[in-house]
Design a protein around this motif. Structure first.
Motif, short mmCIF file in Angstrom:
data_model
loop_
_atom_site.label_atom_id
_atom_site.label_comp_id
_atom_site.label_asym_id
_atom_site.label_seq_id
_atom_site.Cartn_x
_atom_site.Cartn_y
_atom_site.Cartn_z
N SER A 192 -13.31 -3.76 4.35
CA SER A 192 -11.90 -3.38 4.55
C SER A 192 -11.12 -3.59 3.26
N GLY A 193 -9.85 -3.20 3.31
CA GLY A 193 -8.97 -3.48 2.19
C GLY A 193 -9.19 -2.57 1.00
N ALA A 194 -9.47 -1.29 1.26
CA ALA A 194 -9.68 -0.34 0.17
C ALA A 194 -8.40 -0.14 -0.63
N PHE A 240 -10.13 7.96 0.62
CA PHE A 240 -10.41 7.11 1.77
C PHE A 240 -10.84 7.97 2.95
N THR A 242 -5.17 10.13 12.60
CA THR A 242 -5.88 8.85 12.58
C THR A 242 -5.92 8.31 13.99
N ASN A 275 -2.37 0.62 14.10
CA ASN A 275 -2.82 -0.52 13.30
C ASN A 275 -2.38 -0.47 11.84
N PHE A 276 -2.14 0.74 11.32
CA PHE A 276 -1.51 0.88 10.00
C PHE A 276 -0.33 1.83 10.17
N GLU A 293 0.84 -1.21 0.00
CA GLU A 293 0.00 0.00 0.00
C GLU A 293 0.87 1.26 0.00
N TRP A 319 0.38 7.52 3.00
CA TRP A 319 -0.64 8.29 2.27
C TRP A 319 -0.36 9.77 2.44
N ARG A 365 -8.72 -3.09 12.24
CA ARG A 365 -8.67 -2.07 11.21
C ARG A 365 -9.79 -1.08 11.47
N CYS A 366 -9.60 0.14 11.04
CA CYS A 366 -10.74 1.07 11.18
C CYS A 366 -11.85 0.66 10.21
N THR A 367 -11.49 -0.14 9.20
CA THR A 367 -12.49 -0.61 8.23
C THR A 367 -13.04 -2.01 8.55
N VAL A 379 -0.60 4.47 6.50
CA VAL A 379 -1.39 5.70 6.65
C VAL A 379 -0.45 6.92 6.65
#
Ligand code: UN1
Length: 512
Positions: A461-463, A469, A245, A167-168, A121, A175, A301-303, A172
């Motif tokens: 999840s997994g966008a 996002f 985040t 968590n990421f 990612e 990004w 995950r937040c997702t 993140v």
């Protein structure tokens, strides 16, 4: 149940040190002179790995000064040349894929495939940002006046304060750094205290990329600090954008403070993501998608999928399929190739999971499978993902618990499903599983899902990074990553240019 077989803490410590060394980390982070330290712990065995120096308030202020200084020069570097730095950074991330995945595994407990996915990612967003560096386009509008041109220019904003979650820990930030960098900004990064090794390695790779392409230093200044010490990032007028985040509570603390000084925020807060499963759904596909979305990253995950809203006619069948899938889930050492469920981040996460389950049962919920902690003989927290059938969407279901709990609710009509779906404070991600186009379109329509991410026949999840996002309501409203999310990292100037010799005024005003 036999205790799980886990790697030794010493082995993990050595592996972390080797990965850090290969990434070029010489000192562990921004060294404060207060003697404060942060303890690095691995959720794999629950043991402490190292103490590393922490920054204090003055260090954070100095980091802002350094990034602000660098901004003065960086904003004048042409955007495609800024893209060259991000391109180089993406190459280095690719070369150190395994090292970064090691650190993410050791600090966060992600299984190998998901840790490698997180690194992918990072590479993906670098690719996107490199392309963007030649596409930071403004519009040209027709002027109402003869001999005039009306256009907009996008300029760099300044220092971006980035607050990232455990968590990421790498993606993140990536990004943010990839976009902020091509947009001509500099950054001060405050990572989660639970993921500082990953942050240190990422920063070392970014600094190496900057040196390789001859970019200035201090484009991304890492501050390993407590939330209290990093507060200056939130309050400094030299930080025009804070991208954060984390939990809803964190967002509630920082957003008003940034607003009070007319700063901007990008907030990625909690999610309480749901999927609607309709009678026409392909149940093989649905089951696989639901298991990944609910159980992946151990529900952290937040997702993550937290609520499954199933038509009453297929609820028993869906529950049976999920129970069977949950019973086969390999739980354990995230570095073992076959593992699908690694540890929770810490004991606090386990406590909130246990508390939520007790409450769900008190509210009339039935635990269909899972929920127990697996013995390890350590202070690590490996839990069985849990499926709870709920008679109603009670307060605990409406709250985000950062753990692998999936609540099952049933519905009769699609209107009822959508109402249940939207009746939570959060608005991040959502899915519908259906083969009926009318149902799918209804879910995507203005009176359908109220989330920022709305999917059909894939999980929550997994966008991909190509889309913007983020989410609505208590999720905070921010957008990161793809589409036109870059605009949040720039300021817009509207330019009116008069190339005539006359001076006609707009709105037909006569001022002679
Ligand atoms: C997060 O959990 O904070 O869509 C981010 C996903 C990932 C990003 C999650 N691409 O699940």
């Amino acid at each position: 149940v036999d205790p799980l077989v886990l790697p030794g803490t010493d082995e993990l410590r050595e592996r972390a040190l080797a990965a850090l060394r290969r990434c070029g980390v010489t000192t562990a982070g921004h060294t404060g002179d207060t003697g404060d330290t942060i303890t690095v712990r691995t959720p794999i065995t629950g043991a402490d790995l190292f103490d590393i120096p922490a920054a204090d308030t003055r260090d954070v202020a100095a980091a802002i000064d350094a990034a602000h200084e660098a901004f003065g020069r960086w904003r004048m570097v042409p955007a495609p040349a800024r893209g060259a730095l991000v391109k180089r950074f993406g190459e280095l991330v690719g070369r150190h894929r395994a090292d970064l995945a090691d650190l993410i595994g050791i600090e966060v407990g992600k299984i190998r495939s998901e840790a490698l996915g997180e690194v992918q990612e990072m590479i993906d967003i670098c690719d996107l940002a490199v392309g963007l560096s030649r596409q930071l386009t403004g519009r040209t509008m027709p002027s109402e006046r003869p001999g005039h041109r009306l256009m907009e220019t996008w300029h760099p904003l300044g220092v971006v304060g980035v607050i990232s979650a455990f968590n990421f820990p790498a993606a993140v930030w990536s990004w943010n750094v990839a976009l902020a960098t091509v947009c001509g900004n500099t950054m001060v990064w405050k990572p989660s205290p639970r993921a500082v090794l990953t942050a240190t390695a990422c920063t070392a790779l970014f600094d190496r990329a900057a040196a390789d392409v001859g970019a200035p230093a201090n484009l991304n200044v890492l501050v390993i600090a407590s939330a209290a010490d990093a507060a200056v990032l939130v309050d400094s007028p030299r930080v025009p954008l804070v991208s954060a985040t984390g939990s809803q509570a964190m967002g509630e603390r920082i957003a008003p403070r940034v607003a009070a000084r007319f700063g901007r925020v990008i907030l990625e807060l909690g999610g309480n993501n749901a999927a609607v499963v309709t009678p026409s759904a392909d149940l093989d596909l649905t089951t696989r998608a639901v298991v990944f979305a609910a159980v992946g990253t151990a529900g952290q995950r937040c997702t993550t999928l937290r609520r499954l809203i199933v038509h009453e006619s297929i609820a028993d069948e869906v529950a049976a399929r999920l129970r069977a899938a949950y019973a086969r889930l390999p739980i354990g050492d995230p570095f073992t190739e076959s593992t699908l469920v690694g540890p929770l981040i810490d004991g606090q996460a386990h406590q909130s999971m246990a508390r939520a389950l007790r409450q769900a049962v008190a509210d009339g919920g039935t635990i269909l499978t899972g929920g127990d902690r697996r013995p390890t003989g350590t202070s690590a927290f490996y839990v069985e993902p849990v499926l709870v059938r709920m008679p109603a969407q009670t307060a605990i279901v409406r709250a985000e618990t950062f753990a692998p709990i999936l609540y099952l609710l049933t519905y009769r009509t699609l209107d009822e499903a959508i109402a249940l779906h939207n009746d939570v404070p959060q608005g991040l991600s959502s899915s519908i599983f259906t083969t009926d186009q009318r149902e799918a379109e209804r879910f995507l329509a203005a009176d359908g899902s109220d989330c920022g991410l709305v999917n059909v026949n894939i999980g929550t999840s997994g966008a991909e990074i190509g889309g913007a996002f983020g989410g609505e309501k208590a999720t905070g409203g921010g957008r990161e990553a793809g589409s036109d999310a870059w605009r949040a990292y720039m300021r817009r100037a509207t330019n009116t240019i008069n190339y005539s010799g006359a001076l006609p005024l707009a709105q037909h005003i006569d001022f002679a």
